[in-house]
Scaffold this active site. Sequence first.
Site, short mmCIF file in Angstrom:
data_model
loop_
_atom_site.label_atom_id
_atom_site.label_comp_id
_atom_site.label_asym_id
_atom_site.label_seq_id
_atom_site.Cartn_x
_atom_site.Cartn_y
_atom_site.Cartn_z
N GLY A 1 0.75 -1.66 -0.46
CA GLY A 1 0.11 -0.11 -0.13
C GLY A 1 1.11 1.50 -0.03
N SER A 2 0.63 2.48 0.46
CA SER A 2 1.12 3.38 0.06
C SER A 2 2.42 3.51 1.23
CB SER A 2 0.17 4.37 0.40
OG SER A 2 -0.23 4.59 1.69
N THR A 3 3.05 4.78 1.15
CA THR A 3 4.71 4.78 2.40
C THR A 3 3.55 5.63 3.37
OG1 THR A 3 5.71 4.93 0.00
CG2 THR A 3 6.11 6.09 2.63
N THR B 1 0.83 4.76 4.86
CA THR B 1 0.32 3.42 5.26
C THR B 1 1.60 2.72 6.22
OG1 THR B 1 -1.93 4.35 5.00
CG2 THR B 1 -1.51 2.02 5.65
N GLY B 2 2.06 2.34 5.09
CA GLY B 2 3.24 2.12 5.90
C GLY B 2 4.07 1.84 6.82
N CYS C 1 2.08 -0.24 -8.69
CA CYS C 1 3.27 0.68 -7.82
C CYS C 1 4.23 0.56 -8.62
CB CYS C 1 3.91 -0.24 -7.16
SG CYS C 1 4.09 -2.31 -7.38
N GLU D 1 4.07 10.26 -5.21
CA GLU D 1 3.59 9.35 -6.04
C GLU D 1 2.27 9.49 -6.83
OE1 GLU D 1 2.27 5.48 -4.20
OE2 GLU D 1 2.58 4.45 -5.86
#
Length: 501
Positions: free
Chosen positions: A245-247, A249-250, A303, A401
């Site tokens: 998923g997105s950075t 959320t990471g 991605c 992104e």
Amino acid sequence: MNSLEVAPVNWTVKAQEISFDVRPWINGRRIEASAKGHFATLNPANGDRLADLPACGAAEIDAAVSAARVAFERGSWANLSPRARARILMNFADAIERNADELALLDTLEMGMPIGAAAPDMRAAADAVRAVAEASDKLIDQVIPNDPSTLLLNLREPVGVVGAITPWNFPAYIGITKIAPALAVGNSVVLKPSEIASLSCLRLGELAAEAGVPDGVLNIVPGLGSGAGAALASHMDVDLLTFTGSTATGKRLIELSAQSNMKRLILECGGKSPQIVFDDIDDLDAIADAVVGSITFNSGQVCVAGSRLLVERSIHDALVERVLARAQQIEAGDPLNEATSFGPLASKDQHARVRRYYEAGQEEGAVAALPRGYSGRNDGCYWMPTVFTDVRSDMRIAQEEIFGPVLSVFAFEDELEAVRLANSTIYGLAASVWTRDLARALRLARAVKAGSVTITGKPGATAVDATAGAFEPHGQSGVGVEGGLDGMRAFTRLKSVSFAG
Ligand code: NAD
């Protein structure tokens, strides 16, 4: 049509006939969620409400993790021989392939990927399961040289309960690429799919059970990120969390791991991948096809989409002209039509995000070289391919992104500048390099900070099947390995065992 030809599928009719089971899959059965709240999934091609899903939370996640733990400790899966697990995973792959049309249709309806791309994607997913099944008895442990009267072994064990949190851009495919390697080495799994597109992943629970995966070994819980997602990420009895998923959320998941039980993390996050073109390649038409394909496939919601085009100055204008011509020809269509190659974005939020970047690019002085900003089907969730030229690397459209069909083009003078531009974002997921100069290709392959680098010398060359390859993101594109044998090992832990005679 002669008797050997297969009748074409009428996807619109199939879509009307399909039914949705929205209930979580826990301990080998569908259960009624105790959660009171619901969330809707919408068809981004027309805004139709498809289903209301239960917004599961801590109660369902607890039930799923506990079922996974009991199954793990019971050993009905973890203690099978790798060959026995492989046989069941082969059945699982066959079940995915038999049900590929249904899984693909669910993804197309929920997130808009054209059915002509979604259906082959499911066959690729079945092959990805077969690949890990075949490898499951080949992760050979080690005997360490030692005093001859003693024995020192490094054994690999499954980590235990694996949590998986996935995005919406390839819903079933990414779910499968998490589930399969984790199961192949003996873990139990709890998967929380994206709230935008959960239905295909929920079906995977049933298909795994049909294939022979024991109760509790695979559990699928729908819900929001802030609800079921956060509950899984902060659960005290999850040993490893694998996420795509997105950075943003990471990073949150790193915090949740630290605040709970220090669970191990595999994070596959965002990207801003460069496509670097040197002037020793002569077929600019073929390069333009590839460049546009890379930023428009799945409407740019990939991605590894090549969202930055870096072109050697001497061929910049000629290549950009061809890229624009091709992008201009792209027609948006109904994702249920097999002839459609370009569908809507996955949601209104995603559309608003792309629009914001489109406006930011213009405000910061880039030129929208394809003046189709708000024309054509740039409505609802559709966004037509957009190309920005005169992009400076400090602009947001150069750094962040976008996750849509928006290409930012840069000119470079020499190899050094190409590498500097390529490495000028916080990301490092993928890169492609176009050159026929082998020495330069090798230098670039090492110098570009990316988890995977694709070198192409001859436009139109056969694409590499990367299923068995492993990659590890750089920078804020993530943490940990995915794919191949190393990707399977990532779901194990090493134990040192010594026999002292
Ligand atoms: P997202 O981060 O918004 O959501 C991904 C998942 O995380 C969803 O299931 C969501 O519910 C969950 N989530 C959100 N907040 C959470 C929280 N606080 N706690 C726990 N879970 C939470 O990403 P998205 O919009 O679904 O997907 C697009 C992103 O995925 C892009 O950034 C894209 O680059 C990335 N992506 C990366 C790869 C890769 O292999 N690196 C592959 C596909 C997509």
